[in-house]
Design an enzyme around this catalytic site. Structure first.
Site, PDB file in Angstrom:
ATOM      1  N   HIS A   1      -7.759 108.215  21.977  1.00 34.98           N
ATOM      2  CA  HIS A   1      -9.000 108.715  22.435  1.00 34.98           C
ATOM      3  C   HIS A   1      -8.684 110.082  23.175  1.00 34.98           C
ATOM      4  CE1 HIS A   1      -7.860 106.562  26.525  1.00 34.98           C
ATOM      5  NE2 HIS A   1      -8.373 107.847  26.905  1.00 34.98           N
TER       6      HIS A   1
ATOM      7  N   ASP B   1      -5.375 102.222  20.006  1.00 32.13           N
ATOM      8  CA  ASP B   1      -5.471 103.481  21.055  1.00 32.13           C
ATOM      9  C   ASP B   1      -4.203 104.172  21.225  1.00 32.13           C
ATOM     10  OD1 ASP B   1      -6.982 105.269  22.301  1.00 32.13           O
ATOM     11  OD2 ASP B   1      -6.874 104.289  24.153  1.00 32.13           O
TER      12      ASP B   1
ATOM     13  N   SER C   1      -4.822 109.730  30.906  1.00 32.04           N
ATOM     14  CA  SER C   1      -4.753 109.017  29.843  1.00 32.04           C
ATOM     15  C   SER C   1      -3.609 109.410  28.851  1.00 32.04           C
ATOM     16  CB  SER C   1      -5.912 109.040  29.134  1.00 32.04           C
ATOM     17  OG  SER C   1      -6.695 107.946  29.036  1.00 32.04           O
TER      18      SER C   1
END
Length: 349
Positions: A147, A177, A290
């Protein structure tokens, strides 16, 4: 038998006029009925001091290793037959290592691993986003979240030294992911050591490193709060407002969306989602973390930070989500290791 430290034969002095019996006369003198000299005390061999040094050294190593928190087996192995040739570059272990003097400390982990954590800037027609990544090869393979780079038309990576590179996407796996990117023209980079997430226990101390809000190389610490949490994130750039799932994205949209416990956080995940088992940590994570690393106290990567819980989200276009409240999630590193060949092949699930 070792050499006698005292010369044989007579040895007279003014204080002791009686000659000391020779070595060959001990048996006769000791067994005679009229008495004689007792047997001489046992003498240590001439290499007595050399025999004691390894014992003392091993004891010191054991004490030091106990204080430091590990490494005894390695150090004893070096004492038992390893020469200097085996400890040179030919025997070096790939990836970062924490020095023995600072092992088990947040400062030691940060010093060892920070050079292998990068900031990723992804740009698309929808705007820009900031995330993090982990260097796993010297020539610039970097692992991050899907992402972070999903839908990106250009990717720029900044090392801990401040040097920047352009990167290309090698492979993505939206279902996990995960993504693998590769720097152009990079060599000799510091790399991270991938650990074993199956050995992680609740309560273990951990360190998180990433670029929250674009603050490169930010270090936070905490513990592993739980294992095997079901976390749902967007698979591609199908989130609300069509903004993609990067963090700190400029140009509108809500950032870092995910679901947990049937509720959506930090924005709408959109229609295309995937669920995975995650490590939960109370180490502070914020938008921009992230793709960064969750690290154990031996300096090994045990997870890729991927989501955070925030009790409220910012309004569209007003910036990033609310800050960390100590509920962060990371993809276990064993999931990454099992997927690396697929990512390198440019495929995904």
């Amino acid at each position: 038998m070792t050499e006698n430290l005292r010369p044989s034969g007579a040895h007279s002095t003014d204080q002791d006029p009686t000659p000391y019996p020779s070595a060959s006369s001990y048996g006769t003198a000791y067994n005679s009925a009229t008495g004689g000299y007792p047997p001489p005390p046992p003498y240590a061999p001439t290499n007595r001091r050399k025999a004691k040094r390894p014992v003392a050294l091993l004891a010191a190593v054991a004490i030091a290793a106990g204080v430091i928190g590990g490494g005894t087996a390695t150090l004893v192995g070096q004492l038992n037959g390893q020469n200097s040739a085996t400890t040179g570059s030919g025997g070096a272990v790939n990836g970062t290592t924490v020095s023995q003097s600072s092992k088990g400390t947040v400062a030691g982990v940060a010093e060892a691993v920070s050079p292998a954590i990068v900031e990723i800037g992804a740009a698309s027609s929808a705007g820009k986003s900031t995330g993090s990544g982990v260097v796993i090869t010297e020539d610039g393979e970097i692992v991050t979240n899907n992402h972070v780079i999903s839908g990106a038309q250009q990717i720029q990576v900044t090392l801990s030294t401040g040097k920047t590179y352009t990167a290309d996407v090698v492979g993505t796996d939206p279902d996990k992911d995960l993504a693998l990117i590769k720097l152009r023209g990079a060599s000799g980079l510091k790399t991270a050591t991938l650990g074993d997430s199956s050995k992680v226990k609740v309560g273990e101390e951990v360190v998180a490193i990433g670029s929250p809000e674009g603050l490169t190389g930010t270090v936070t610490s905490g513990i592993v709060s739980a294992l095997d949490r079901d976390v749902t994130v967007a698979k591609d750039d199908s989130g609300s407002s069509g903004q993609g799932q990067g963090q700190g994205r400029q140009g509108g949209g809500q950032e870092w969306p995910f679901e947990f416990g049937g509720q959506q956080f930090n924005g709408d995940t959109g229609e295309e989602t995937t669920t995975y088992k995650a490590l939960q940590t109370d180490a502070s994570l914020n938008p921009g973390n992230s793709g960064g690393a969750l690290i154990n106290m031996d300096g090994e990567i045990i997870g890729i930070n991927s989501a955070m819980y925030a009790p409220s989200s910012s309004a569209a276009g007003s910036g990033s989500s609310a800050g960390s409240v100590g509920l962060g999630f990371a993809i276990p590193v064993n999931t990454l290791k099992a997927d690396l060949d697929t990512l390198r092949a440019g495929n995904g699930s």
